[in-house]
Design an enzyme around this catalytic site. Structure first.
Site, PDB file in Angstrom:
ATOM      1  N   TYR A   1       6.240 111.612  52.151  1.00 25.19           N
ATOM      2  CA  TYR A   1       6.424 111.559  50.692  1.00 25.19           C
ATOM      3  C   TYR A   1       7.707 110.806  50.370  1.00 25.19           C
ATOM      4  O   TYR A   1       7.725 109.892  49.547  1.00 25.19           O
ATOM      5  CB  TYR A   1       6.473 112.980  50.110  1.00 25.19           C
ATOM      6  CG  TYR A   1       6.654 113.004  48.594  1.00 25.19           C
ATOM      7  CD1 TYR A   1       5.574 112.768  47.749  1.00 25.19           C
ATOM      8  CD2 TYR A   1       7.893 113.258  48.014  1.00 25.19           C
ATOM      9  CE1 TYR A   1       5.728 112.774  46.364  1.00 25.19           C
ATOM     10  CE2 TYR A   1       8.063 113.268  46.635  1.00 25.19           C
ATOM     11  CZ  TYR A   1       6.969 113.030  45.816  1.00 25.19           C
ATOM     12  OH  TYR A   1       7.139 113.038  44.442  1.00 25.19           O
TER      13      TYR A   1
ATOM     14  N   SER B   1      11.029 108.784  42.900  1.00 22.34           N
ATOM     15  CA  SER B   1      11.575 110.149  42.997  1.00 22.34           C
ATOM     16  C   SER B   1      13.028 110.040  43.429  1.00 22.34           C
ATOM     17  O   SER B   1      13.398 109.094  44.149  1.00 22.34           O
ATOM     18  CB  SER B   1      10.818 110.958  44.044  1.00 22.34           C
ATOM     19  OG  SER B   1      11.529 112.147  44.352  1.00 22.34           O
TER      20      SER B   1
ATOM     21  N   GLY C   1      -2.535 108.255  36.595  1.00 20.60           N
ATOM     22  CA  GLY C   1      -2.290 109.697  36.682  1.00 20.60           C
ATOM     23  C   GLY C   1      -2.038 110.247  35.283  1.00 20.60           C
ATOM     24  O   GLY C   1      -1.216 111.146  35.102  1.00 20.60           O
TER      25      GLY C   1
ATOM     26  N   LYS D   1       8.204 107.122  48.409  1.00 22.46           N
ATOM     27  CA  LYS D   1       8.997 106.984  47.186  1.00 22.46           C
ATOM     28  C   LYS D   1      10.117 105.947  47.374  1.00 22.46           C
ATOM     29  O   LYS D   1      10.493 105.253  46.434  1.00 22.46           O
ATOM     30  CB  LYS D   1       9.574 108.342  46.765  1.00 22.46           C
ATOM     31  CG  LYS D   1       8.493 109.322  46.298  1.00 22.46           C
ATOM     32  CD  LYS D   1       7.717 108.752  45.128  1.00 22.46           C
ATOM     33  CE  LYS D   1       6.683 109.705  44.582  1.00 22.46           C
ATOM     34  NZ  LYS D   1       5.953 109.148  43.424  1.00 22.46           N
TER      35      LYS D   1
ATOM     36  N   ASN E   1       2.362 105.914  37.597  1.00 18.00           N
ATOM     37  CA  ASN E   1       2.795 107.310  37.708  1.00 18.00           C
ATOM     38  C   ASN E   1       1.982 108.117  38.726  1.00 18.00           C
ATOM     39  O   ASN E   1       2.491 109.087  39.290  1.00 18.00           O
ATOM     40  CB  ASN E   1       2.686 107.967  36.321  1.00 18.00           C
ATOM     41  CG  ASN E   1       2.725 109.467  36.386  1.00 18.00           C
ATOM     42  OD1 ASN E   1       3.781 110.061  36.564  1.00 18.00           O
ATOM     43  ND2 ASN E   1       1.556 110.104  36.271  1.00 18.00           N
TER      44      ASN E   1
END
Ligand code: NAD
Length: 257
Positions: free
Chosen positions: A168, A155, A18, A172, A94
């Site tokens: 999500y 995160s 990324g 994480k 990332n």
């Protein structure tokens, strides 16, 4: 130019997934400034080329369009790096995806629990499986040199659950626990594996978030502002230094929020 303590990055060979935008871009450019050769992995050629030019102002760099969730694509991309750089010392996992929102919509309020089973698996495929595939592809080369630095961008939601959607957050959390598993397994090979847990960072991922979300995060943050990609990159570089006695950790970058 920012001068860091001597992290001994000169001559190291790094992959940043990324790497064409946001946090990945900041990590790649800072690694290049430190003298590392940088391979930028990502889905889209355009953004990668833009960051490639920035990195080449400081060090050797290459751009490799690829998909971290596709095993064959990962294998081909890593073998290109081995061909050009001769090895890999640093991996910044990332690349990631978050819930796309309509401009101005809050993720947590409007979209909570709305993903199909298929959509749910896409988060895991990029945000957790992507780290797994990348780790497995580079670790044999790191073991050969008895040295490796892996940094996983997880995160703070892995700890708090707030402020996104369940798939999500779950992906994480998986990234954080997987970090600990790899750290345990490969510490004796000179490989450290740590996770960074950013709070809200002002990147393209948050481009459609409403101004109220930025204001809310700012008001919750003792240091009084929303994070920038460089705030995360500074910790990533710290965790890539040659002399490091830290592994299996998840460290938050939230301004105290
Ligand atoms: P971003 O959207 O700018 O960066 C994500 C990058 O990952 C993009 O360049 C994208 O092209 C790439 N990518 C996505 N899927 C990919 C795939 N399958 N293969 C290869 N590349 C792929 O956003 P960002 O904020 O810089 O995100 C970087 C990381 O930070 C992500 O893992 C994200 O979840 C995490 N993060 C961001 C925030 C935030 O508030 N911005 C907070 C916590 C964690």
């Amino acid at each position: 130019m920012t001068k860091y303590l001597d992290y001994k990055l000169e001559g190291k060979r790094a992959i940043v997934t990324g790497g064409g935008t946001g946090i990945g871009e900041a990590c790649a450019v800072e690694l290049a400034k430190g003298g590392a050769s940088v391979a930028l992995f990502g889905r889209r050629e355009g953004p990668l080329q833009n960051v490639l030019e920035k990195c080449r102002a400081y060090s050797a760099a290459m751009a490799v369009p690829m998909d971290v969730s596709d095993e064959k694509s990962v294998a081909e991309a890593v073998s290109k790096v081995i061909g050009d750089f001769g090895g890999v010392d640093i991996l910044i996992n990332n690349a990631g995806i978050d819930r796309k929102v309509e401009v101005g919509e809050f993720r947590f309020e409007k979209y909570f629990g709305t993903e199909s089973a298929e959509e749910y698996m896409k988060y895991l495929a990029v945000n957790a499986l992507g780290h797994y595939l990348m780790n497995n592809a580079v670790i044999p080369y790191m073991r050969e040199n008895h040295f490796g630095r892996i940094v996983n961008i997880s995160s703070v939601l892995a700890l708090s659950g707030f402020y996104s959607t369940p798939p999500y957050t779950a992906s994480k959390g998986a990234s954080l626990t997987q970090t600990k598993a790899y750290a345990q397994r490969y510490g004796r090979d000179g490989i450290t594996v740590n996770a960074i847990l950013p709070g809200m960072i002002d990147t393209p991922m948050k481009a459609d978030s409403p101004p109220e979300e930025y204001d809310m995060v700012k008001s919750m943050t003792p240091l009084g502002r929303v994070g920038q990609p460089l705030d995360v990159a500074k910790l990533a570089l710290f965790l890539c230094q040659e002399d490091l006695f830290i592994t299996g950790e998840g460290i938050s970058v939230t301004g105290g929020a």
